[in-house]
Design a protein around this motif. Structure first.
Motif, short mmCIF file in Angstrom:
data_model
loop_
_atom_site.label_atom_id
_atom_site.label_comp_id
_atom_site.label_asym_id
_atom_site.label_seq_id
_atom_site.Cartn_x
_atom_site.Cartn_y
_atom_site.Cartn_z
N GLY A 31 -77.12 77.24 -85.73
CA GLY A 31 -76.75 75.96 -85.46
C GLY A 31 -76.87 74.93 -86.53
O GLY A 31 -77.64 75.17 -87.39
N SER A 32 -76.42 73.72 -86.53
CA SER A 32 -76.57 72.80 -87.48
C SER A 32 -76.94 71.34 -86.80
O SER A 32 -76.18 71.02 -85.73
N TYR A 33 -77.56 70.46 -87.48
CA TYR A 33 -77.72 69.07 -86.86
C TYR A 33 -77.62 68.18 -88.10
O TYR A 33 -78.50 68.11 -88.99
N GLU A 34 -76.50 67.45 -88.37
CA GLU A 34 -76.57 66.68 -89.68
C GLU A 34 -76.27 64.97 -89.25
O GLU A 34 -76.15 64.65 -88.14
N ARG A 35 -76.78 64.36 -90.44
CA ARG A 35 -76.72 62.88 -90.38
C ARG A 35 -75.20 62.47 -90.58
O ARG A 35 -74.77 63.08 -91.70
N ILE A 36 -74.65 61.69 -89.71
CA ILE A 36 -73.44 61.16 -90.26
C ILE A 36 -73.57 59.51 -90.02
O ILE A 36 -73.75 58.95 -89.04
N ASP A 37 -73.12 58.96 -91.12
CA ASP A 37 -73.31 57.47 -91.48
C ASP A 37 -71.81 56.96 -91.13
O ASP A 37 -70.63 57.41 -91.54
N VAL A 38 -71.65 56.20 -89.87
CA VAL A 38 -70.51 55.59 -89.32
C VAL A 38 -70.89 54.05 -89.09
O VAL A 38 -71.70 53.58 -88.55
N THR A 39 -69.83 53.48 -89.88
CA THR A 39 -69.93 51.80 -89.59
C THR A 39 -69.40 51.52 -88.25
O THR A 39 -68.68 52.15 -87.60
N PRO A 40 -69.86 50.26 -87.55
CA PRO A 40 -69.29 49.86 -86.28
C PRO A 40 -67.88 49.82 -86.11
O PRO A 40 -67.23 50.40 -85.07
#
Ligand code: ATR
Length: 282
Positions: A31-40
């Motif tokens: 499996g994987s667990y990643e960071r995702i940068d999302v603006t408001p």
């Protein structure tokens, strides 16, 4: 392969990928667990599309916890009570939200101090009135305390927090002016810092801990540095202390189980790995 994420803005400093990555490896799960940068602005779209993009679910952090609460179709009772969601998953096509921060905070106290620690506590003093404080007050309401005092620099925010939580359990909720903090110490057996004071780069939280009862418990949700000036002062006064890292580790477990199907253990080895990573970034 199951994919999960942590979504926030900014997200660079999150330790969650390390925690989940550790568990995936230890448990031999593909499996994987990643960071995702999302603006408001883009968060609504992210909520609607993450499942199509192949993610089973993920964690939500600052500043999206309230937007996640508003955007999910169903919520657990815990999330409902808190007005904030930090864990997402899809069940039979329905987007669900939970809040595991409270569970993390309480599990950390229970495991660090041993269950039954509440027997020594009549009054809990919570410093701060942001989202974290709200969750912690709600968690403490489940325990047989007499009184929970909420002190905040901006008194109106403490009043809003107390006014917005329904009466639940035995504890009376009261607000306390920031100037009166030291006066409340002799009667407070549990002291919780939820403010950003004491965090690296911020001024320390200075309390006159000589006035606290000898068996008082002092805990901080700040974990960078791990030993905040408040915890160091509490130790110097011979008080019991619980640091903030345990909360971060324990809040991660319920999400991991939802996405990957196994309840993971918070081991000393995992803790040591995160401590080493925090030390390396000092
Ligand atoms: P979170 O939602 O993560 O708890 P937050 O909403 O930014 O974060 O809350 C930060 C808390 O730290 C607030 O209670 C804030 O007090 P105010 O409501 O008066 O702003 C508190 N805080 C931050 N800097 C502070 C300072 N210098 N002195 C006292 N309290 C401070």
């Amino acid at each position: 392969m199951t994919k999960a994420f942590i979504v926030g803005h900014p997200i660079k400093h999150s330790r969650s990928p390390l925690i989940h990555g550790y568990w995936l490896k230890q448990l031999g799960i593909s499996g994987s667990y990643e960071r995702i940068d999302v603006t408001p602005v883009d968060f609504g779209n992210f909520l609607e599309t993450f499942h199509e993009r192949g993610f089973a679910g993920g964690n939500v952090t600052i500043p999206h916890k309230e937007a996640a609460f508003a955007g999910v179709a169903r919520r657990t009772e815990r999330a409902e009570r808190l007005g904030a969601v930090n864990t997402l998953w899809v069940e039979n096509g329905v987007l669900w939200g939970d809040n595991t921060d409270v569970l993390g905070f309480m599990a950390n106290l229970d495991l660090s101090l041993g269950t039954g620690w509440e027997q020594d506590v009549d009054t809990a003093l919570v410093l701060g009135a942001g989202g974290a404080a709200r969750g912690i007050v709600a968690g403490l309401q489940d325990r047989p305390l007499e009184r929970i005092l909420v002190a905040n620099r901006t008194l109106a925010k403490a009043q809003d927090l107390v006014g917005g939580l329904e009466r639940h359990g035995t504890a009376r909720l009261e607000v306390l002016a920031w100037e009166d903090l030291d006066r409340a110490l002799p009667g407070s057996q549990l002291i919780v810092n939820t403010t950003s004071l004491g965090m690296a780069g911020q001024p320390p939280l200075t309390l006159d801990l000589a006035r606290a009862p000898g068996r008082a418990i002092v805990t901080d949700i700040v974990y960078f540095p791990l030993r905040t000036p408040l915890l160091a002062a509490a130790e110097a006064h011979g008080l019991r202390t619980v640091d903030g890292l345990g909360m971060l580790l324990h809040q991660a477990a319920p999400g991991f189980e939802r996405w990957f199907g196994v309840w993971p253990e918070v081991t000393p080895d995992l803790r040591a790995m995160i401590v080493a990573d925090l030390e390396a970034s000092r």
